[in-house]
Scaffold this motif. Structure first.
Motif, PDB file in Angstrom:
ATOM      1  N   TYR A 169     -81.487  94.722  34.396  1.00 50.38           N
ATOM      2  CA  TYR A 169     -81.491  93.376  34.972  1.00 50.38           C
ATOM      3  C   TYR A 169     -82.902  92.936  35.369  1.00 50.38           C
ATOM      4  CZ  TYR A 169     -76.391  93.825  35.418  1.00 50.38           C
ATOM      5  OH  TYR A 169     -75.052  93.971  35.168  1.00 50.38           O
ATOM      6  N   ALA A 170     -83.700  93.876  35.859  1.00 47.72           N
ATOM      7  CA  ALA A 170     -85.049  93.541  36.315  1.00 47.72           C
ATOM      8  C   ALA A 170     -85.939  93.097  35.161  1.00 47.72           C
ATOM      9  CB  ALA A 170     -85.669  94.739  37.029  1.00 47.72           C
ATOM     10  N   ASP A 195     -79.513  87.931  43.121  1.00 42.62           N
ATOM     11  CA  ASP A 195     -79.910  89.295  43.456  1.00 42.62           C
ATOM     12  C   ASP A 195     -78.707  90.076  43.971  1.00 42.62           C
ATOM     13  OD1 ASP A 195     -81.852  91.386  43.726  1.00 42.62           O
ATOM     14  OD2 ASP A 195     -81.842  91.050  45.898  1.00 42.62           O
ATOM     15  N   SER A 196     -77.576  89.921  43.283  1.00 42.83           N
ATOM     16  CA  SER A 196     -76.384  90.676  43.662  1.00 42.83           C
ATOM     17  C   SER A 196     -75.617  91.071  42.416  1.00 42.83           C
ATOM     18  CB  SER A 196     -75.496  89.874  44.620  1.00 42.83           C
ATOM     19  OG  SER A 196     -75.147  88.621  44.068  1.00 42.83           O
ATOM     20  N   ASP A 230     -77.625  94.894  45.893  1.00 43.79           N
ATOM     21  CA  ASP A 230     -78.739  94.020  45.540  1.00 43.79           C
ATOM     22  C   ASP A 230     -79.628  94.711  44.513  1.00 43.79           C
ATOM     23  OD1 ASP A 230     -80.369  95.855  46.896  1.00 43.79           O
ATOM     24  OD2 ASP A 230     -80.645  94.566  48.658  1.00 43.79           O
ATOM     25  N   GLY A 231     -80.732  94.073  44.162  1.00 48.26           N
ATOM     26  CA  GLY A 231     -81.595  94.593  43.110  1.00 48.26           C
ATOM     27  C   GLY A 231     -82.255  95.911  43.429  1.00 48.26           C
ATOM     28  N   SER A 232     -82.228  96.317  44.676  1.00 40.30           N
ATOM     29  CA  SER A 232     -82.790  97.617  45.056  1.00 40.30           C
ATOM     30  C   SER A 232     -81.720  98.694  45.155  1.00 40.30           C
ATOM     31  CB  SER A 232     -83.518  97.496  46.401  1.00 40.30           C
ATOM     32  OG  SER A 232     -82.595  97.265  47.452  1.00 40.30           O
ATOM     33  N   PRO A 291     -83.792  88.538  32.917  1.00 40.83           N
ATOM     34  CA  PRO A 291     -82.887  87.753  33.766  1.00 40.83           C
ATOM     35  C   PRO A 291     -81.727  87.137  33.006  1.00 40.83           C
ATOM     36  CG  PRO A 291     -84.949  86.580  33.403  1.00 40.83           C
ATOM     37  CD  PRO A 291     -85.146  87.954  32.866  1.00 40.83           C
ATOM     38  N   LEU A 301     -79.734  98.348  37.146  1.00 37.01           N
ATOM     39  CA  LEU A 301     -80.670  97.456  37.819  1.00 37.01           C
ATOM     40  C   LEU A 301     -82.003  97.372  37.085  1.00 37.01           C
ATOM     41  CD1 LEU A 301     -79.943  98.479  41.537  1.00 37.01           C
ATOM     42  CD2 LEU A 301     -79.116  96.451  40.304  1.00 37.01           C
ATOM     43  N   ARG A 319     -73.743  90.816  36.891  1.00 37.00           N
ATOM     44  CA  ARG A 319     -74.544  90.018  37.810  1.00 37.00           C
ATOM     45  C   ARG A 319     -73.653  88.927  38.409  1.00 37.00           C
ATOM     46  NH1 ARG A 319     -80.218  88.905  37.689  1.00 37.00           N
ATOM     47  NH2 ARG A 319     -80.385  89.764  35.576  1.00 37.00           N
TER      48      ARG A 319
END
Length: 212
Positions: free
Chosen positions: A84-85, A37-38, A60-62, A88, A81, A33
């Motif tokens: 991470y989601a 959001d990167s 990014d998160g998507s 945090p 991801l 991370r």
């Protein structure tokens, strides 16, 4: 950690994974991370022993590519991801195919048992995430239930995944996982799998503030 430092650290961890035989060919992937959001990640199709800092993409998160090298991110970035989601506090994720851990993953058995003080304190259980087709959303879905309660899991028929508050901790979790998998395998061969007594496990947890 700056993006430049993160790039160097990912390349170093890639070399360590490759040198220890935890990845073959272009297997495995690493991410860090680097912003709210990167996420810096390893590219697809590149040996982890031969990573170049300038080739590491940022998503990014998507999973949308934000910049970085000209190479595409690993197709397994969805798995990272997903971790991470959920938490945090996680700042790094490592996926590899260590030999003994992968043996247990293919067998379909997680690792557990208080065999050593270090196991009790650092990694008392490694659950098995049920099989999911790689590069699909089913993979992060299979891992998410374990993120908050563990720092590692086996991926059924696939390999191993670890995560941590920084890249060094995520990598060291992979080392510990593979060591535990190897010790368990060897003990099974000689019928010598033994656990520490429950009172000693409780004592260790009290001393180190673990097991809660």
């Amino acid at each position: 950690m700056s993006v430049a430092d993160a790039r160097a650290a990912v390349c170093e961890v890639g070399r360590r994974l490759w040198q220890r035989g935890m990845v073959a060919a272009n297997d495995g992937n690493i991410s860090v991370r680097v912003g709210p959001d990167s996420f810096l990640c390893t590219p697809t199709g590149v040996s982890k022993g031969n990573l170049r800092a300038e080739d590491l993409p940022i998503v990014d998160g998507s999973g949308q590519v934000l910049g970085g090298g000209g190479l595409l991110p690993s197709s397994e970035i969805r798995m990272h991801l997903g971790v991470y989601a959920v938490d945090p506090e996680v700042h790094a994720v490592v996926h590899a195919h260590p030999m003994y851990s992968t043996v247990w993953a293919i067998k379909g058995e997680g690792l557990s048992g208080p065999m050593m003080p270090e196991t009790v304190v650092a990694m008392p259980e490694v659950p098995l995430a049920p099989y999911a087709t790689p590069s699909t959303d089913a993979v992060p879905d299979s891992v998410k239930p374990f993120v908050l309660s563990h720092r590692a899991c086996l991926l059924e028929h696939h390999g191993a995944l670890t995560w941590g508050t920084d890249l060094e901790q995520a990598y060291l979790a992979m080392e510990r996982l593979e060591y535990t998998a190897q010790v368990t395998y060897l003990l099974r061969q000689i019928g010598g799998e033994r656990y520490l007594p429950a009172d000693e496990v409780a004592r260790l947890n009290a001393i180190f503030g673990t097991g809660r």
